[in-house]
Scaffold this motif. Structure first.
Motif, PDB file in Angstrom:
ATOM      1  N   VAL A  14      62.804  80.643  48.658  1.00 20.55           N
ATOM      2  CA  VAL A  14      62.963  79.802  47.550  1.00 20.55           C
ATOM      3  C   VAL A  14      62.421  80.894  46.205  1.00 20.55           C
ATOM      4  O   VAL A  14      63.054  80.630  45.186  1.00 20.55           O
ATOM      5  N   ALA A  15      61.673  81.561  46.342  1.00 19.56           N
ATOM      6  CA  ALA A  15      61.099  82.565  45.429  1.00 19.56           C
ATOM      7  C   ALA A  15      62.213  83.656  45.242  1.00 19.56           C
ATOM      8  O   ALA A  15      62.200  83.878  43.921  1.00 19.56           O
ATOM      9  N   THR A  16      62.881  83.968  46.082  1.00 20.35           N
ATOM     10  CA  THR A  16      64.103  84.778  45.735  1.00 20.35           C
ATOM     11  C   THR A  16      65.237  84.156  44.674  1.00 20.35           C
ATOM     12  O   THR A  16      65.276  84.767  43.644  1.00 20.35           O
ATOM     13  N   ILE A  17      65.417  83.032  44.973  1.00 22.60           N
ATOM     14  CA  ILE A  17      66.325  82.013  43.983  1.00 22.60           C
ATOM     15  C   ILE A  17      65.525  81.924  42.568  1.00 22.60           C
ATOM     16  O   ILE A  17      66.099  82.263  41.200  1.00 22.60           O
ATOM     17  N   PRO A  28      58.152  77.588  45.017  1.00 24.24           N
ATOM     18  CA  PRO A  28      57.877  77.518  46.454  1.00 24.24           C
ATOM     19  C   PRO A  28      56.937  76.893  47.124  1.00 24.24           C
ATOM     20  O   PRO A  28      56.990  76.035  47.911  1.00 24.24           O
ATOM     21  N   VAL A  29      56.014  76.492  46.165  1.00 22.29           N
ATOM     22  CA  VAL A  29      54.950  75.575  46.534  1.00 22.29           C
ATOM     23  C   VAL A  29      55.411  73.890  46.704  1.00 22.29           C
ATOM     24  O   VAL A  29      55.434  73.139  47.707  1.00 22.29           O
ATOM     25  N   ARG A  30      56.499  73.752  45.862  1.00 21.37           N
ATOM     26  CA  ARG A  30      57.011  72.506  46.001  1.00 21.37           C
ATOM     27  C   ARG A  30      58.084  72.399  47.420  1.00 21.37           C
ATOM     28  O   ARG A  30      58.127  71.465  47.998  1.00 21.37           O
ATOM     29  N   ALA A  31      58.480  73.648  47.646  1.00 20.91           N
ATOM     30  CA  ALA A  31      59.247  73.570  49.069  1.00 20.91           C
ATOM     31  C   ALA A  31      58.436  73.501  50.308  1.00 20.91           C
ATOM     32  O   ALA A  31      58.724  72.813  51.011  1.00 20.91           O
ATOM     33  N   HIS A  46      56.058  85.724  53.101  1.00 17.78           N
ATOM     34  CA  HIS A  46      55.937  87.063  53.185  1.00 17.78           C
ATOM     35  C   HIS A  46      55.317  87.706  51.858  1.00 17.78           C
ATOM     36  O   HIS A  46      56.259  87.833  51.091  1.00 17.78           O
ATOM     37  N   LEU A  47      53.973  88.079  51.653  1.00 16.19           N
ATOM     38  CA  LEU A  47      53.977  88.761  50.487  1.00 16.19           C
ATOM     39  C   LEU A  47      54.000  90.218  50.596  1.00 16.19           C
ATOM     40  O   LEU A  47      53.283  91.200  50.977  1.00 16.19           O
ATOM     41  N   ARG A  48      55.262  90.852  50.232  1.00 16.13           N
ATOM     42  CA  ARG A  48      55.789  92.038  50.402  1.00 16.13           C
ATOM     43  C   ARG A  48      54.988  93.085  49.450  1.00 16.13           C
ATOM     44  O   ARG A  48      54.717  92.681  48.166  1.00 16.13           O
ATOM     45  N   GLU A  49      55.206  94.191  49.621  1.00 12.80           N
ATOM     46  CA  GLU A  49      54.362  95.287  48.716  1.00 12.80           C
ATOM     47  C   GLU A  49      55.058  95.230  47.612  1.00 12.80           C
ATOM     48  O   GLU A  49      54.605  95.427  46.441  1.00 12.80           O
ATOM     49  N   ASP A  50      56.636  95.066  47.536  1.00 11.49           N
ATOM     50  CA  ASP A  50      57.241  95.143  46.456  1.00 11.49           C
ATOM     51  C   ASP A  50      57.438  93.852  45.599  1.00 11.49           C
ATOM     52  O   ASP A  50      58.095  93.699  44.534  1.00 11.49           O
ATOM     53  N   ARG A  52      59.383  91.347  46.066  1.00  9.72           N
ATOM     54  CA  ARG A  52      60.707  90.986  45.772  1.00  9.72           C
ATOM     55  C   ARG A  52      60.792  89.488  45.758  1.00  9.72           C
ATOM     56  O   ARG A  52      61.758  89.008  44.933  1.00  9.72           O
ATOM     57  N   HIS A  53      60.053  88.640  46.435  1.00  7.42           N
ATOM     58  CA  HIS A  53      60.265  87.128  46.213  1.00  7.42           C
ATOM     59  C   HIS A  53      58.915  86.703  46.228  1.00  7.42           C
ATOM     60  O   HIS A  53      58.596  86.285  45.018  1.00  7.42           O
ATOM     61  N   ILE A  54      58.112  86.613  46.830  1.00  3.86           N
ATOM     62  CA  ILE A  54      56.666  85.571  46.916  1.00  3.86           C
ATOM     63  C   ILE A  54      55.837  86.676  45.979  1.00  3.86           C
ATOM     64  O   ILE A  54      55.605  88.002  46.175  1.00  3.86           O
TER      65      ILE A  54
END
Ligand SMILES: CC(=O)[C@@H](O)[C@H](O)COP(=O)(O)O
Ligand SMILES: NCC(=O)COP(=O)(O)O
Length: 256
Positions: A14-17, A28-31, A46-50, A52-54
């Motif tokens: 959802v964060a990617t979009i 993402p919270v609403r999702a 997934h809180l990625r190091e980069d 990229r989404h979250i």
């Protein structure tokens, strides 16, 4: 019906979009809130190091915005350890990360990193956080998880999801054997990555598996049928997989 298998909905994409335009929609919270309403047993992110989404702000907002248990996936780094100890989610799943990867490509090499993982796992457990390792369905990795005293493992189902025919059958047997071994070692077994309506039933039918974490497919399917419907259909397939009398289960659902 045998023991119900839990569904953790991963809302990363959802964060990617959202990030495609850099705004705040979709949230993402609403999702996650819709996922809860649709019957999810937990939320995975997934809180990625980069990032990229979250993002770090997503993590803060998820903690405030949901009541379901939050399973934070993260690399086993000092940065992520500090974040996890600060936020104290219900659970942390240690996953491998490479910045150049498009998605997670395999399981964490727990066996090869026992010494570096030990203090991270100990600090998370001491903080009351349930720790799982995202590993291959492999005896060496499962025994390393046992040596690290983690209560949960999540079996990487990506190779299974990307296989066909004989290779698919072999991967399913590999997952089944790994799940049985982990269960015999009193480790709770989860599974995830690449699961879809098409491939979920044989995995959900493995009674040693207590939880599935599914995200990318559900978010993609939500574009066509909506997030609640997307999740409810996955829930139905998981329950069908566990139904002792499948004809009775199907008749009851057809009647609904
Ligand atoms: C560990 C795993 O299989 C996924 O939960 C992970 O989040 C995949 O990373 P992306 O969501 O960034 O593809
Ligand atoms: N750990 C697996 C997960 O959270 C979701 O993986 P995917 O369904 O997005 O491939």
């Amino acid at each position: 019906m045998t023991k119900r298998i839990r569904l953790g909905v991963n809302i990363d994409h959802v964060a990617t979009i959202r990030n495609a335009r850099g705004g705040t929609h979709p949230d993402p919270v609403r999702a996650a809130q819709l996922a809860a309403h649709a019957g999810a047993d937990g939320i995975t992110t997934h809180l990625r190091e980069d990032r990229r989404h979250i993002s770090d702000d997503d993590l803060v907002n998820l903690e405030k915005g949901i009541t379901l248990p939050l399973n934070l996936e993260m690399a086993a780094t000092e940065e992520m350890l500090e974040i996890a100890l600060q936020h104290r989610p219900h659970a942390v799943c240690l996953v491998p990360e490479k910045r150049e990867e498009q998605t997670t490509e395999g399981g964490l090499d727990a066996a090869g990193q026992i010494d570096s993982l030990k203090p991270i796992v100990a600090k998370l457990l001491a903080a009351g956080i349930r720790v799982s390792l995202f590993i291959e369905p492999d005896e060496t990795q499962i025994r390393a998880a046992k040596a690290l005293n983690v209560p949960v493992i999540e079996l990487h189902t990506g190779h299974y999801a990307n296989s066909v025919n004989e290779e698919l059958a072999a991967e399913l047997i590999r997952i089944e054997q790994a799940a049985k071994l982990a269960k015999s070692l009193n480790i709770e077994v989860h599974a995830g990555h690449g699961l879809t309506y098409e491939n979920v039933i044989p995995i959900a039918a493995l009674e040693e598996i207590a939880e599935l974490n599914i995200g990318h497919f559900l978010i993609g399917e939500a574009i066509f049928i909506g997030l609640e419907a997307s999740i409810k259909r996955m829930r139905y397939l998981m329950d069908a997989a566990r139904a002792e009398d499948k004809v009775d289960f199907l008749v009851k659902h057809i009647a609904l």
